[in-house]
Design a protein around this motif. Structure first.
Motif, PDB file in Angstrom:
ATOM      1  N   THR A 193       0.841  -1.188   0.000  1.00  0.00           N
ATOM      2  CA  THR A 193       0.000   0.000   0.000  1.00  0.00           C
ATOM      3  C   THR A 193       0.879   1.241   0.000  1.00  0.00           C
ATOM      4  N   ILE A 194       0.655   2.100  -0.975  1.00  0.00           N
ATOM      5  CA  ILE A 194       1.402   3.362  -1.054  1.00  0.00           C
ATOM      6  C   ILE A 194       0.559   4.476  -0.453  1.00  0.00           C
ATOM      7  N   SER A 195       1.219   5.405   0.213  1.00  0.00           N
ATOM      8  CA  SER A 195       0.514   6.566   0.762  1.00  0.00           C
ATOM      9  C   SER A 195       1.425   7.785   0.665  1.00  0.00           C
ATOM     10  N   ARG A 196       0.797   8.959   0.648  1.00  0.00           N
ATOM     11  CA  ARG A 196       1.557  10.206   0.573  1.00  0.00           C
ATOM     12  C   ARG A 196       1.099  11.153   1.655  1.00  0.00           C
ATOM     13  N   ASP A 197       2.019  11.949   2.108  1.00  0.00           N
ATOM     14  CA  ASP A 197       1.727  13.047   3.025  1.00  0.00           C
ATOM     15  C   ASP A 197       2.259  14.294   2.336  1.00  0.00           C
ATOM     16  N   ASN A 198       1.405  14.952   1.564  1.00  0.00           N
ATOM     17  CA  ASN A 198       1.873  16.083   0.765  1.00  0.00           C
ATOM     18  C   ASN A 198       2.398  17.243   1.605  1.00  0.00           C
ATOM     19  N   PRO A 199       1.740  17.610   2.716  1.00  0.00           N
ATOM     20  CA  PRO A 199       2.323  18.691   3.525  1.00  0.00           C
ATOM     21  C   PRO A 199       3.740  18.390   4.003  1.00  0.00           C
ATOM     22  N   LYS A 200       4.022  17.100   4.228  1.00  0.00           N
ATOM     23  CA  LYS A 200       5.354  16.710   4.675  1.00  0.00           C
ATOM     24  C   LYS A 200       6.255  16.324   3.510  1.00  0.00           C
ATOM     25  N   ASN A 201       5.692  16.370   2.284  1.00  0.00           N
ATOM     26  CA  ASN A 201       6.486  16.048   1.097  1.00  0.00           C
ATOM     27  C   ASN A 201       7.091  14.655   1.209  1.00  0.00           C
ATOM     28  N   ALA A 202       6.260  13.699   1.589  1.00  0.00           N
ATOM     29  CA  ALA A 202       6.744  12.352   1.862  1.00  0.00           C
ATOM     30  C   ALA A 202       5.840  11.309   1.234  1.00  0.00           C
ATOM     31  N   VAL A 203       6.421  10.149   0.985  1.00  0.00           N
ATOM     32  CA  VAL A 203       5.668   9.021   0.455  1.00  0.00           C
ATOM     33  C   VAL A 203       6.137   7.765   1.189  1.00  0.00           C
ATOM     34  N   SER A 204       5.212   6.845   1.435  1.00  0.00           N
ATOM     35  CA  SER A 204       5.528   5.622   2.156  1.00  0.00           C
ATOM     36  C   SER A 204       5.017   4.413   1.392  1.00  0.00           C
ATOM     37  N   LEU A 205       5.584   3.270   1.724  1.00  0.00           N
ATOM     38  CA  LEU A 205       5.157   2.012   1.121  1.00  0.00           C
ATOM     39  C   LEU A 205       5.058   0.969   2.221  1.00  0.00           C
ATOM     40  N   GLN A 206       3.848   0.552   2.528  1.00  0.00           N
ATOM     41  CA  GLN A 206       3.616  -0.518   3.494  1.00  0.00           C
ATOM     42  C   GLN A 206       3.616  -1.834   2.737  1.00  0.00           C
ATOM     43  N   MET A 207       4.514  -2.715   3.126  1.00  0.00           N
ATOM     44  CA  MET A 207       4.676  -3.995   2.419  1.00  0.00           C
ATOM     45  C   MET A 207       4.293  -5.133   3.361  1.00  0.00           C
ATOM     46  N   ASN A 208       3.232  -5.821   3.025  1.00  0.00           N
ATOM     47  CA  ASN A 208       2.760  -6.952   3.820  1.00  0.00           C
ATOM     48  C   ASN A 208       2.876  -8.242   3.018  1.00  0.00           C
ATOM     49  N   SER A 209       2.756  -9.360   3.713  1.00  0.00           N
ATOM     50  CA  SER A 209       2.817 -10.676   3.060  1.00  0.00           C
ATOM     51  C   SER A 209       4.021 -10.768   2.137  1.00  0.00           C
ATOM     52  N   LEU A 210       5.161 -10.373   2.659  1.00  0.00           N
ATOM     53  CA  LEU A 210       6.372 -10.330   1.843  1.00  0.00           C
ATOM     54  C   LEU A 210       6.767 -11.718   1.344  1.00  0.00           C
ATOM     55  N   LYS A 211       7.329 -11.714   0.147  1.00  0.00           N
ATOM     56  CA  LYS A 211       7.794 -12.943  -0.488  1.00  0.00           C
ATOM     57  C   LYS A 211       9.285 -12.806  -0.786  1.00  0.00           C
ATOM     58  N   SER A 212       9.947 -13.935  -0.975  1.00  0.00           N
ATOM     59  CA  SER A 212      11.379 -13.871  -1.266  1.00  0.00           C
ATOM     60  C   SER A 212      11.653 -13.097  -2.545  1.00  0.00           C
ATOM     61  N   GLU A 213      10.717 -13.143  -3.483  1.00  0.00           N
ATOM     62  CA  GLU A 213      10.914 -12.416  -4.741  1.00  0.00           C
ATOM     63  C   GLU A 213      10.762 -10.909  -4.586  1.00  0.00           C
ATOM     64  N   ASP A 214      10.383 -10.445  -3.407  1.00  0.00           N
ATOM     65  CA  ASP A 214      10.350  -9.004  -3.151  1.00  0.00           C
ATOM     66  C   ASP A 214      11.730  -8.471  -2.779  1.00  0.00           C
ATOM     67  N   THR A 215      12.685  -9.349  -2.594  1.00  0.00           N
ATOM     68  CA  THR A 215      14.046  -8.932  -2.245  1.00  0.00           C
ATOM     69  C   THR A 215      14.635  -8.072  -3.354  1.00  0.00           C
TER      70      THR A 215
END
Length: 125
Positions: free
Chosen positions: A67-89
């Protein structure tokens, strides 16, 4: 001078979670695209997710898990990564565009003008 600084990478077990954050300085990106790409050893840099205005796009390989999210006032972006797989390395890069991007352009690295230094994500199986 524009800087993008990522944080939050590390080691996780398969099925686990990590959260990446990216803080931008030097300019604001407003409704322009900010997102994430990744590059595994021996592979090309590939699109992961991006947000631009009211639009959100995900690579098929991460839909339903990231899940990607942004905080425009803080000029920031985040990526929440769940159910990680080895191919996400991979090394994960924050990216931002300084002009409008449309359609499939969001998926291509050359459409983004600013890049972070990258943060390593390793998923053990």
């Amino acid at each position: 001078q524009v800087h993008l600084v990522e944080s939050g990478g590390g080691l996780a077990q398969a099925g686990g979670s990590l959260r990446l954050s990216c803080a931008a300085s030097g300019r604001t990106f407003g409704n322009y695209a900010m997102g994430w790409f990744r590059q595994a050893p021996g592979k090309e840099r590939e699109f992961v997710a991006t947000m631009s205005g009211g639009y959100i796009y995900y690579a098929d390989s991460v839909k339903g898990r990231f899940t990607i999210s942004r905080d425009n006032p803080k000029n920031a972006v985040s990526l929440q990564m769940n159910s990680l797989k080895s191919e996400d390395t991979a090394v994960y890069y924050c990216a931002a565009a300084s002009r409008g991007v449309s359609g499939s352009g969001y998926f291509y690295p050359h459409k983004y003008d600013y890049w972070g230094q990258g943060t390593q994500v390793t998923v053990s199986s």
